[in-house]
Scaffold this active site. Structure first.
Site, short mmCIF file in Angstrom:
data_model
loop_
_atom_site.label_atom_id
_atom_site.label_comp_id
_atom_site.label_asym_id
_atom_site.label_seq_id
_atom_site.Cartn_x
_atom_site.Cartn_y
_atom_site.Cartn_z
N PRO A 9 0.78 -1.23 0.00
CA PRO A 9 0.00 0.00 0.00
C PRO A 9 0.82 1.29 0.00
O PRO A 9 1.81 1.40 0.70
CB PRO A 9 -0.84 -0.10 1.28
CG PRO A 9 -0.25 -1.20 2.08
CD PRO A 9 0.44 -2.11 1.12
N ASN A 10 0.35 2.20 -0.82
CA ASN A 10 0.85 3.57 -0.94
C ASN A 10 2.17 3.71 -1.68
O ASN A 10 2.60 4.84 -1.95
CB ASN A 10 0.94 4.26 0.44
CG ASN A 10 -0.40 4.33 1.12
OD1 ASN A 10 -1.38 4.75 0.49
ND2 ASN A 10 -0.50 3.89 2.36
N ARG A 17 5.56 12.80 -1.44
CA ARG A 17 5.77 13.34 -0.08
C ARG A 17 6.94 12.61 0.56
O ARG A 17 7.37 11.57 0.08
CB ARG A 17 4.52 13.10 0.78
CG ARG A 17 3.49 14.18 0.68
CD ARG A 17 2.41 14.09 1.76
NE ARG A 17 1.98 12.74 2.07
CZ ARG A 17 2.21 12.11 3.23
NH1 ARG A 17 2.85 12.73 4.21
NH2 ARG A 17 1.77 10.89 3.44
N TYR A 22 11.89 8.58 1.64
CA TYR A 22 11.75 7.65 0.50
C TYR A 22 12.42 8.14 -0.79
O TYR A 22 12.41 7.43 -1.79
CB TYR A 22 10.27 7.38 0.23
CG TYR A 22 9.55 6.78 1.40
CD1 TYR A 22 9.88 5.50 1.86
CD2 TYR A 22 8.56 7.48 2.09
CE1 TYR A 22 9.25 4.94 2.95
CE2 TYR A 22 7.91 6.93 3.19
CZ TYR A 22 8.26 5.66 3.60
OH TYR A 22 7.63 5.11 4.68
N ASN A 73 7.96 -5.87 -1.16
CA ASN A 73 7.93 -4.78 -0.19
C ASN A 73 6.46 -4.65 0.22
O ASN A 73 5.68 -3.98 -0.46
CB ASN A 73 8.44 -3.48 -0.81
CG ASN A 73 8.43 -2.35 0.22
OD1 ASN A 73 7.86 -2.49 1.30
ND2 ASN A 73 9.05 -1.23 -0.11
N ALA A 76 3.22 -1.09 4.66
CA ALA A 76 2.70 -1.13 6.04
C ALA A 76 2.25 -2.54 6.45
O ALA A 76 2.27 -2.87 7.65
CB ALA A 76 1.54 -0.15 6.18
N GLU A 97 12.68 -9.78 1.09
CA GLU A 97 11.97 -8.60 1.60
C GLU A 97 12.80 -7.35 1.32
O GLU A 97 14.02 -7.36 1.54
CB GLU A 97 11.80 -8.77 3.12
CG GLU A 97 11.16 -7.58 3.81
CD GLU A 97 11.21 -7.73 5.34
OE1 GLU A 97 12.08 -8.46 5.86
OE2 GLU A 97 10.38 -7.07 6.00
N HIS A 99 12.86 -3.01 1.81
CA HIS A 99 12.29 -1.74 2.28
C HIS A 99 13.18 -0.61 1.81
O HIS A 99 14.41 -0.68 1.95
CB HIS A 99 12.16 -1.71 3.81
CG HIS A 99 11.18 -2.71 4.29
ND1 HIS A 99 9.82 -2.55 4.09
CD2 HIS A 99 11.34 -3.91 4.86
CE1 HIS A 99 9.20 -3.61 4.55
NE2 HIS A 99 10.09 -4.46 5.02
N ARG A 106 13.59 3.61 12.47
CA ARG A 106 12.44 4.51 12.51
C ARG A 106 11.58 4.20 13.76
O ARG A 106 12.12 3.85 14.79
CB ARG A 106 11.66 4.38 11.20
CG ARG A 106 12.52 4.79 9.98
CD ARG A 106 11.77 4.64 8.68
NE ARG A 106 10.60 5.54 8.63
CZ ARG A 106 9.64 5.46 7.71
NH1 ARG A 106 9.72 4.53 6.75
NH2 ARG A 106 8.62 6.30 7.73
#
Ligand code: CA2
Length: 147
Positions: A9-10, A17, A22, A73, A76, A97, A99, A106
């Site tokens: 998602p996203n 943003r 990112y 990836n 969330a 995986e 990221h 974080r």
């Protein structure tokens, strides 16, 4: 050899943003990088993005036939989804995986990864380049297995 790259998602909103976390590159730049990497490695690739957990679970299940490895990836869903973990375990394909950000540095909740338990390795905090690294890792692994 076919690799499936799954984005959660996203990630389709990349670049609009939080460039400090990112980067400034867009989702379309990411897809270009993945396709270019596949060309260099001489492999087939399919890139899939969804904002819906069940669609990601379905896509992993469909990969059981005709796909050799998965780069994922889960965004969330990394930190929440036992369903995605179970799907990866169910198909049993080698998975990596990825990221973009360094999730270990974080918020505490981003340190938890359910999917990690079903992955060969995790590449975190290498920006978009992490996808290329993950694809190379999978290719090396799959080539070793077929020798
Ligand atoms: O660092 C990563 O790749 C993440 O998987 C990205 C996810 C986040 O929930 C994970 O904890 C780490 C977020 C994906 C997209 O988020 C955006 C935020 C702002 C603007 C565009 C996308």
């Amino acid at each position: 050899m076919k690799i499936l790259v799954i984005n959660g998602p996203n990630l389709n909103l990349l670049g609009i943003r939080e460039p400090d976390i990112y980067g400034k590159k867009t989702y379309s730049d990411l897809v270009d990088l993945i396709n270019e990497t596949a060309r260099e490695l001489g492999v087939d690739v399919e890139v899939f993005q969804s904002n819906h957990e069940g669609d990601i679970v379905d896509k992993i299940g469909e990969a059981y036939v005709g796909t050799d490895g998965i780069v994922i990836n889960p965004a969330a869903y990394t930190h929440t989804s036992i369903a995605i973990l179970d799907a990866l375990k169910a198909v049993g394909l080698p998975a990596v995986e990825v990221h973009i950000s360094d999730v270990g540095k974080r918020e505490d909740f981003r340190r938890i990864s359910y999917v990690r338990a079903a992955c060969e390795t995790s590449i975190v905090g290498h920006g978009l380049e992490g996808y290329a690294e993950a694809m190379k890792f999978l290719c090396d692994l799959l080539n070793k297995k077929t020798k």
